[in-house]
Write a protein that holds these residues in place. Structure first.
Motif, mmCIF file in Angstrom:
data_model
loop_
_atom_site.group_PDB
_atom_site.id
_atom_site.type_symbol
_atom_site.label_atom_id
_atom_site.label_comp_id
_atom_site.label_asym_id
_atom_site.label_seq_id
_atom_site.Cartn_x
_atom_site.Cartn_y
_atom_site.Cartn_z
ATOM 1 N N UNK A 1 94.328 9.358 33.368
ATOM 2 C CA UNK A 1 92.897 8.545 33.638
ATOM 3 C C UNK A 1 93.151 6.935 33.241
ATOM 4 N N UNK A 2 92.621 6.114 33.989
ATOM 5 C CA UNK A 2 92.477 4.746 33.973
ATOM 6 C C UNK A 2 91.423 4.294 32.951
ATOM 7 N N UNK A 3 90.324 4.802 32.564
ATOM 8 C CA UNK A 3 89.575 4.389 31.388
ATOM 9 C C UNK A 3 90.262 4.029 30.260
ATOM 10 N N UNK A 4 89.355 3.535 29.274
ATOM 11 C CA UNK A 4 89.976 2.908 28.026
ATOM 12 C C UNK A 4 90.234 3.849 26.838
ATOM 13 N N UNK A 5 89.361 5.029 27.010
ATOM 14 C CA UNK A 5 89.452 5.913 25.754
ATOM 15 C C UNK A 5 90.665 6.497 25.298
ATOM 16 N N UNK A 6 90.924 6.715 24.123
ATOM 17 C CA UNK A 6 91.910 6.928 23.662
ATOM 18 C C UNK A 6 92.601 8.153 24.254
ATOM 19 N N UNK A 7 91.842 8.977 24.666
ATOM 20 C CA UNK A 7 92.561 10.322 25.173
ATOM 21 C C UNK A 7 92.936 10.352 26.536
ATOM 22 N N UNK A 8 92.725 8.953 27.065
ATOM 23 C CA UNK A 8 93.235 8.574 28.608
ATOM 24 C C UNK A 8 94.779 7.921 28.015
ATOM 25 N N UNK A 9 94.552 7.153 27.134
ATOM 26 C CA UNK A 9 95.759 6.064 26.841
ATOM 27 C C UNK A 9 97.082 6.776 26.198
ATOM 28 N N UNK A 10 96.864 7.627 25.555
ATOM 29 C CA UNK A 10 97.988 8.176 24.714
ATOM 30 C C UNK A 10 99.076 9.163 25.642
ATOM 31 N N UNK A 11 98.417 9.909 26.184
ATOM 32 C CA UNK A 11 99.225 10.861 27.094
ATOM 33 C C UNK A 11 100.064 9.970 28.210
ATOM 34 N N UNK A 12 99.331 8.816 28.571
ATOM 35 C CA UNK A 12 100.148 8.212 29.652
ATOM 36 C C UNK A 12 101.383 7.154 28.893
ATOM 37 N N UNK A 13 100.861 6.838 27.830
ATOM 38 C CA UNK A 13 102.013 6.075 26.859
ATOM 39 C C UNK A 13 103.111 7.018 26.394
#
Length: 363
Positions: free
Chosen positions: A275-287
């Motif tokens: 996911x591209x949006x800002x929410x933490x549940x999109x950001x952490x898995x990608x990182x």
């Protein structure tokens, strides 16, 4: 686990965050990837300036956004006080950041102020509330972006890390799920600073800390996630946070990154998968994915984070921190430090805090 190695990895984590932040300044928040490619070409390789009319308009290539500004504020408080001093941190926010804000998004250091910081500013400045009544409901990563410095400082003391990160994060975030994910990321980061790899075994180490009541997560399972037995106490390990699943996700994602039958190609498309949006549940898995896949390749990790568009700045901050902690400051290509505005000054600050992190915490 030598002091020299800890210092190198701790400094690498901090520099990785500042580098990721500045890399994202120019091409931040492009949700149309065709537009991103038209403005910046097929592959962004370094620092860029924002286009007119875009987020951070008026900033220059290599400068920090407000995330980098607040991270530096936090790191300086830790370095100068030698410890987490909440009163000092809050004073710096009151005196060094809030006078530069007006409550609007397109304002403040770095040219943009995030939701949770705007909400804290309104409660603190307009409504005159005390610190402790300043948190909002944003489900984003602003707390991680500063508390990663606290995680570095207390990498050798996971219990103190969890307590101080929780307290600091709660100044701006009121959602317990966001707080638990924030503490989990910082606990992962601490293990990397200590010399662990982001791999399939890392979560076992973290769950051991839950079992020992060091990390404040509720768990009902036995070792190896086996079910409870008749007569076991309920709960056997109680904690502030309802579930330890935030500590399990990193190793599951690391397994996927290492599995030859699971490939995200090119790796920048991790933004489309998680996911591209800002929410933490999109950001952490990608990182976590990028940091596991490129655990010894800082450049690849941050550039794939960057070129995925969307909230690429946070993706680059979080991945850059985790990979910086694995390769160390010595493993970050010098060009990223040279191109960073005040890169030498930030490097000195990172090394100062890293030296404190390498010494056992005195309680």
């Amino acid at each position: 686990m030598t002091n020299e190695g800890i210092r190198d990895r701790a400094a690498g984590a901090l520099m990785g965050a500042w580098i990721g932040d500045a890399l994202g300044l120019g091409p931040h928040w492009y949700y149309d990837l065709d537009e991103l490619r038209r403005d910046y070409g097929p592959w962004i390789t370094g620092y860029t300036a924002p286009r007119p009319g875009r987020y951070h308009d008026g900033m220059k290539a290599g400068q920090s956004s407000q995330s980098g500004f607040i991270l530096e504020l936090t790191a300086r408080s830790l370095a100068e006080r030698g410890d987490y001093d909440e009163a000092d941190f809050c004073r710096r926010m009151d005196e060094e950041l809030f006078p530069l804000l007006n409550g609007q998004p397109a304002n403040g250091p770095g040219g943009y102020t995030s939701q949770s910081i705007r909400e804290a500013w309104r409660r603190r400045v307009e409504q005159k509330r005390p610190w402790g009544e300043t948190a909002g409901h944003a489900d984003t990563t602003e707390a991680i972006e500063r508390t990663l410095a606290i995680a570095v400082r207390y990498a050798l003391d996971p219990g103190r890390l969890a307590e101080t990160v929780s307290r600091n994060a709660a100044l701006t975030q009121s959602d317990d799920l966001v707080l638990s994910l924030t503490v989990a990321y910082c606990a992962v980061l601490a293990q990397l600073v200590r010399g662990s790899a982001l791999d399939a075994h890392l979560s076992d180490t973290l769950m051991d800390l839950v079992k020992k009541n060091v990390l404040p997560f509720h768990a009902v399972t036995r070792d190896g996630l086996k079910p409870p037995r008749p007569g076991d106490p309920d709960p056997p390990r109680a904690g502030r946070f309802a579930s330890p699943d935030a500590l399990l996700s990193p190793s599951y994602i690391a397994r996927a990154a290492a599995d030859p039958d699971i490939r995200i190609e090119p790796a920048w498309k991790v933004s489309l998968v998680y996911g591209m949006p800002c929410a933490i549940y999109h950001m952490l898995p990608a990182a976590y994915y990028l940091a596991a896949r490129f655990r010894d390749d800082f450049e690849s990790a941050v550039l794939h984070a960057l070129n995925g568009g969307g909230q690429n700045q946070v993706r680059a901050i979080l991945a850059g921190t985790l990979v910086g902690a694995q390769v160390g400051l010595s493993g970050i290509p010098q060009r990223f430090i040279d191109g960073l505005e005040r890169g030498g000054e930030l490097r000195t600050l990172a090394l100062e805090l890293a030296a404190q992190a390498a010494e056992p915490t005195e309680l």
